[in-house]
Write an enzyme that holds these catalytic residues in place. Structure first.
Site, short mmCIF file in Angstrom:
data_model
loop_
_atom_site.label_atom_id
_atom_site.label_comp_id
_atom_site.label_asym_id
_atom_site.label_seq_id
_atom_site.Cartn_x
_atom_site.Cartn_y
_atom_site.Cartn_z
N ARG A 103 -11.22 -5.48 -29.02
CA ARG A 103 -12.51 -6.06 -29.39
C ARG A 103 -12.42 -6.69 -30.78
O ARG A 103 -13.24 -6.41 -31.65
CB ARG A 103 -13.58 -4.97 -29.35
CG ARG A 103 -14.97 -5.54 -29.22
CD ARG A 103 -15.99 -4.45 -29.01
NE ARG A 103 -17.31 -5.04 -28.93
CZ ARG A 103 -18.28 -4.56 -28.17
NH1 ARG A 103 -18.09 -3.49 -27.44
NH2 ARG A 103 -19.45 -5.13 -28.15
N CYS A 104 -11.41 -7.52 -30.95
CA CYS A 104 -11.15 -8.03 -32.29
C CYS A 104 -10.53 -9.41 -32.20
O CYS A 104 -9.67 -9.65 -31.40
CB CYS A 104 -10.22 -7.08 -33.01
SG CYS A 104 -9.19 -7.85 -34.25
#
Lengths: 789, 290, 171
Positions: free
Chosen positions: A373-374
């Site tokens: 999630r980056c």
């Protein structure tokens, strides 16, 4: 420019941007009618299971699958040699233009590596069969430490021409200028930190159903894919099947977070199995396989230095990093950015110079470096800069909030050119931090902390004021395997005024079916409820690079607005024709063109759409359709300020997150309800690596955290009640002023928590704690300092 | 993760089950709540050829109090224990224990009998049952026998139950006046096995510790009592310094090992801290604070 | 080691099937009965994606053999909506209690059984009740709100005189 209010320009029945619209996709999920890959059942479908390596590094001497093949119901065994015979399919390219084994012939290079695949008539028989495959290994020394790896005593990738574990070297910024700044700065600090290997752990694991149609020579693939078009292209390149004979369908996806961007060996085996058997074949990873073999992120060893002048102004940043890539560089970064957007690490602070160096090493771990999630290594960068800023503030005896306010890039400096070459589009960092301080009652908390410390109680307040960089990206700089990172949208307005919107990005829970309808509703005035959004089927959706790195809104969101504007341009011509007016005399009002000064003379978008098929001007093409492939002029730079309060149990070292306030600025907001949800979820995926999650290997390379018993996803009990606030600073270059939000909180939260724990212990001489900050790490410090309950 | 094949029996009486166990010997395994066994079978760490599902046997699910004992049927689900009013009011340590085992859904299936018979030192009930000085009622071909809990856990995953015996009931002695107990567990997150767990059951008389038993979770290969700590406390006046000493003694006598839950040193120190806390809480409860 | 016959009630319908004893209930539900709303997210009874209601209690169907369901009544997500959405389904929709939707059926089944026992739960009680169900997307805050929404709605309804009762009062 900034505001704390969401901009709304359409009435609720249109439900354009800014409305808290309930999600259009939800009815199927809440009634159990979502369609995920494992829900696909095709006639005659077979099942694939995988034999995995019990060694991190070993020669394969022999694979004996005869007993497995003899088991009734087993149809095929696929080994590396079989793949080699089928056209060198035993190796595949990674998205970073490295290579990765599909199935090994010579040796395995990580624990739980795919060794061979079994195809059987049922899932249960396949599982029985893998127990019967006998593989003889000759163990080789594992290489688990990247620093050791660089000594090249044991070569992980001896398939390569260059016999070294060093993968690449990359730099950003200006070394000489940075050295010069450090030489004249009165204060410098240095801190090493490790951002450990973690795992995205979407609740749905990876899986595929591949169905080869021998007669028509056509392959239909259902897969857990965040990027179905890119995967179609890769599959075509690897298999040699023409791209028009491959249809990739990404059905409902049970969370992705980056883990469903890469191509994994299991997918290739499944495709080959279907080609070999001529039947549909399903492969669904078990959780333990997922946790042991793929979807790993981070693993950055950082050595950072920061300098400041006598007034406490940050002057420079010097960062050296070693990336542990595992056995292949299988990250999904843009080609020119092997360390992703890591050089965003000067963060929210004005400074003169910075220099980043990153080297990567092969180890005998599974390929790492996918996102968690980056946006491409931004989490590592933000953790580094926010920890360094905190250490500097504490060292200088300044309040961490005041220190940040002093050093922030000021809003009049935007667009801001960072020392590493980024052009930040817009921001108002002071406002976000001041709002967070107000929401949490910062001054009172500092007083409380002082009182508690006097009583011997341990409480900490941590701040993180992050700058994200998302929306990859401008095609001059950004590509994956050469494919430029634009994204797309196609809109068809039907004669009766409803519409179909198809996009090149792929939701995994972000709510695209709702937000893209709202974008088009905003632009065309068609009710969002009458707009159907489709994605994930490469036969119908326009080509796109998929959803990851918070890029959907910045790229495809822009494409949707631009395509809608093309339609509006055409609508204007039709309206002028219908109203017998000049185009320049028409103005747009929510959902209709009105003749200026004659409010009664107007045509709604629905009337115009009908005319586009029934009564369009002579010489104009019929219909109301448009496509846009949007190539953003720049990235977008969401930001925010988070404040976390922790209490520490002196007896056990346990950390309680008492409060957490998050102020985010993601530019203009499409749907506040969805944005809040994204922030809550992102914060929880920031909490997780800060306090709980880590993939741990033993000295033999075995993964000790290979189940949810030991890889610790936070439950409802560990997760605090997040408090969120917002400021709105639109992106000046984005058609709808939006920036993207999904990953900001994952990026921003870990240092806020780490800073809070360190803040609670600073008076004991603690400067840094490695994440995950477990109670044991805190306990050790407490006892070393004679603190007990 | 798919379990291996097995033959399945679902006896409807204890004697029928005992007969099956006798017939199949070590090939057979009892299926109670299945919440530890089935995952082990999915990983093929357990591959029994015969499963004897005892869930069809009537009359083994109850919690009732007689004059002498709290009687708990072996098939009583953890959720039933957790929610039992008698347990909450009269046996708070047992309620403490039930509510920290795994998670609420697992507790709807998991049984107290299974938790004990599995004899996993990481399970929570063994410590509590040791602290309660409970009796285990087992039935075999020769009829029933009562096993004092101190004789029940004899090795890692090993109890004194014979292969053809079934754990039928747990008898917890009714606590006399002035008694209190508490189970405290340190876990990495909710649902985890204990990093350490400490169960303390004590009785106060004339301001002194009349009796005290301390059970420890997950700090030895066999569920254990902190006997030296107990001995230190009996007959003494409760005071902080003594609790601290008891904690230190308990920390010294346990036998933890290093793993992902922590180092040996850390676990010992947690035993020290948590023992103190459990003693304090047990005293509070003995004094009528629930 | 052959098959066995299992008879049970699934969503109110009598079902009889021949199964291998080792067949997990979750596979029975998903594969044999094609009720794919019940999901699988782990292999250690940790995630709760497979939660169903069996004889009124929420359980994890990945850790039960199908043969154990003999004579029992099970309820899956597919049967929750009756004459419109259940208040929990409404709550999850209204409050944005889901994102990818993979854990949602398990969350709803768990909450449904929970609200039957406790129709006025506190936030802490709700968090406790769903602690065996992992969600990776939402951060739980909006799931808690969704369950609170349903609890309020169900409580209101339970304490509201029905149309019929009102008529009787008038009569």
């Amino acid at each position: 420019m900034s505001d704390t209010e969401v901009r709304i320009t359409t009435p609720p029945d249109v439900c354009g941007m800014g409305h808290r619209m309930k999600r259009k996709e939800d009815p199927r999920f809440i009634q159990g009618a979502g369609k995920f890959v494992d829900d696909i059942k095709l006639p005659g479908m077979l099942y694939l299971d995988i034999v995995r390596s019990p060694h991190a590094h070993a020669k394969i001497l022999n694979i004996d699958a005869s007993e497995a093949l003899a088991l009734p119901g087993v149809l095929a065994v696929i080994t590396g040699k079989d793949l080699q015979a089928a056209g060198n399919l035993h190796w595949m390219p990674t998205l970073m233009s490295d290579t990765q084994m599909v199935l090994p012939i010579e040796k395995v290079v990580y624990y739980a590596q795919e060794v061979c695949a079994i195809v059987a008539t049922t899932r249960y028989i396949a599982a029985d069969a893998i127990e019967l495959v006998k593989v003889d290994y000759e163990p080789l020394p594992p290489v688990m430490d990247p620093f050791e790896a660089l000594k090249d005593k044991v070569i992980v990738r001896d398939d390569k021409e260059k016999k070294t574990n060093h993968v690449w070297h990359w730099e950003a910024g200006n070394k000489d200028a940075t050295d010069e700044v450090f030489a004249r700065s009165s204060k410098t600090i240095q801190q090493k930190m490790y951002i450990p290997r973690i795992h995205v752990s979407s609740i749905e694991t990876c899986g595929m159903v591949a169905s080869w149609d021998k007669i028509n020579e056509h392959m239909t693939i259902y897969m857990t894919s965040q990027a179905p078009h890119a995967h179609r292209t890769v599959i075509s390149l690897v298999s040699g099947i023409p791209e028009n004979k491959i249809r990739v369908i990404s059905p409902d996806i049970g969370g992705g977070f980056g883990g469903k961007v890469p191509v994994y060996p299991g997918y290739v085996c499944t495709i080959v199995a279907s080609l070999v058997t001529g039947k549909p074949v399903k492969w669904i990873e078990d959780r333990s396989e997922n946790l042991q073999a793929d979807s790993f992120a981070r693993d950055y060893h950082i050595d950072a230095q920061m300098s400041a002048d006598e007034n406490g102004n940050i002057t420079g940043l010097r960062v050296k990093t070693l990336a542990d890539d595992g056995a292949a560089d299988a990250a999904a970064n843009p080609s020119k950015f092997p360390a992703g957007l890591y050089s965003i690490g000067t963060g929210s602070y004005n400074m003169e110079a910075a220099h980043f160096e990153v080297d990567a090493a092969y180890t005998t771990k599974p390929p790492g470096g996918v996102a968690y999630r980056c946006s491409f290594r931004v989490t590592e960068a933000v953790h580094m800069i926010e920890r360094m800023t905190d250490i500097m503030a504490h060292d200088l005896g300044e309040d961490p909030a005041a220190f940040r306010l002093k050093n922030f890039i000021r809003k009049e400096q935007f667009p801001y050119h960072s020392p590493t070459g980024w052009e930040y589009d817009s921001g108002d960092y002071h406002r976000a931090l001041l709002l967070a301080m107000e929401m949490i009652g910062y001054e009172d908390l500092r007083k409380e902390q002082a009182e508690k410390r006097a009583r011997g109680e341990l409480m900490g307040i941590g701040i993180s004021s992050f700058t994200e960089v998302v929306g990859a990206g401008p095609s001059k700089d950004f590509d994956i395997l050469g494919i430029k990172m634009f994204d797309s949208c196609e809109i068809r307005v039907h004669p009766t005024g409803s519409a179909l919107v198809r996009i090149g990005v792929q939701t995994q829970g972000q709510g695209h079916e709702t937000t893209f309808a709202q974008i088009v509703a905003e632009e065309l005035g068609l009710p969002a409820s009458s707009i159907k959004v489709e994605h994930g089927d490469t036969d119908t959706a326009p080509y796109g690079l998929g959803t990851y790195a918070s890029r959907s809104t910045p790229t495809a969101g822009a494409a949707a607005a631009m395509a809608a504007r093309k339609i509006r341009e055409k609508a204007k011509k039709i309206a002028a024709y219908l109203l017998e007016a000049n185009e320049e005399d028409l103005e747009w009002d929510v959902n209709k063109f009105v003749v200026k000064g004659s409010p009664n003379r107007s045509k709604t978008i629905q009337e115009i759409a009908f005319a586009a098929y029934t009564n369009h001007p002579q010489g104009m093409e019929a219909g109301m359709e448009a496509v846009n492939y949007y190539d953003p002029p720049n990235l977008t730079f969401p930001f925010g300020s988070y404040i976390c309060v922790v209490d520490i149990d002196k007896g056990t070292g346990e950390i309680k997150v008492r409060r957490f306030v998050a102020v985010d600025d993601c530019g203009n907001i499409i749907n506040p309800l969805i944005v809040e949800g994204q922030i809550h979820g992102g914060l929880t995926m920031g909490l997780a690596p800060a306090l709980f999650e880590e993939i741990v290997y033993d000295e033999n390379g075995q993964n000790l955290s290979g189940t949810f018993m030991d890889y610790l996803l936070p439950t409802s009990m560990e997760t605090p009640k997040w408090e969120v606030g917002k400021t709105v600073t639109p992106s000046p270059h984005h058609p709808i002023g939006a920036k993207g939000v999904g990953e900001s909180p994952t990026v921003g939260a870990p240092p806020a928590i780490a800073n809070a724990v360190v803040d609670a212990l600073w008076h004991l001489g603690v400067r840094h704690l490695e994440i995950p900050i477990t109670p044991q790490k805190v306990w050790k410090i407490l006892r070393e300092n004679g603190i007990d309950e | 993760m798919i379990p291996g094949k097995f033959e399945y029996f679902a006896p409807t009486s204890v004697s029928e089950a005992i007969g099956l166990l006798g017939q199949y010997g070590s090939e057979a395994k009892i299926l109670a709540g299945g919440q530890s066994l089935i995952p082990a079978m999915r990983f093929r760490l357990a591959q029994p050829e015969i499963l004897v599902d005892i869930n069809r046997i009537q009359g083994l699910e109850y919690v009732r109090e007689t004059d002498d004992y709290l009687e708990i049927g072996a098939l009583t689900r953890e959720s039933a224990i957790e929610k039992s009013t008698i347990v909450q009011q009269r046996y708070p340590m047992l309620a403490d224990t039930a509510r920290v085992i795994a998670d609420p859904l697992v507790r709807n299936m998991a049984t107290i009998g299974g938790n004990l018979a599995h004899a996993d030192p990481a399970n929570d009930h063994p410590a509590t049952i040791l602290a309660y000085n409970a009796r285990i009622v087992a039935e075999g071909p020769g009829g029933e026998r009562i096993i004092p809990v101190d004789d029940f856990f004899i090795g890692i995953f090993e109890t004194s139950l014979e292969r053809d015996e079934i754990l039928k009931e747990i008898l917890i002695p009714s606590p006399p006046g002035g008694s209190g107990g508490a189970y405290l567990k340190i876990e990495r997150k909710v649902g985890d096995y204990a990093v350490v767990g400490v169960a303390v059951q004590l009785t106060m008389e004339d301001g002194l510790f009349k009796s005290i038993r301390i059970g420890l979770t997950n700090v030895s290969s066999t569920p254990m009592r902190a006997r030296a700590a107990e001995a230190l406390l009996v007959g003494q006046t409760p005071e902080e310094a003594l609790f601290d000493k008891a904690g230190r003694v308990a920390a010294a006598e346990c036998e933890p090992w290093a793993d992902l839950r922590g180092s040996e040193e850390y676990k010992r120190d947690l035993v020290r801290v948590v023992t103190k806390r459990a003693i304090r809480k047990a005293i509070e409860r003995a004094n009528g604070v629930l | 080691m052959g098959t066995r016959t299992v008879n049970l009630t699934v969503n109110g319908q009598a079902v009889t099937r021949e199964v291998e004893p080792r067949l997990l209930l979750v596979h029975f539900i998903r594969e044999d009965l094609s009720l794919t709303g019940t999901h699988i997210g782990c292999d250690t009874t940790s995630c709760g994606a497979c939660t169903i209601i069996m004889d009124g209690k929420a359980v994890k169907s990945c850790t039960i053999f199908a043969v154990q369901a003999e004579g029992r009544s099970i309820e899956t997500i597919e049967d929750v909506a009756k004459d419109g959405l259940h208040p929990l389904q409404e709550g999850f929709w209204e409050k944005h209690g889901l994102q990818c939707g993979f854990c949602t059926p398990g969350m709803i089944m768990c909450s449904k059984a929970f609200l039957q026992e406790n129709d006025q739960p506190t936030e802490a009680e709700i968090r406790w009740a769903i602690s065996g169900n992992l969600c990776r997307c939402t951060g739980y805050v909006k799931i808690v709100e969704a369950i609170q929404y349903a609890a309020e709605k169900m409580h209101e309804k339970a304490n509201q005189p029905t149309q019929v009762q009102e008529q009787e009062v008038v009569a």
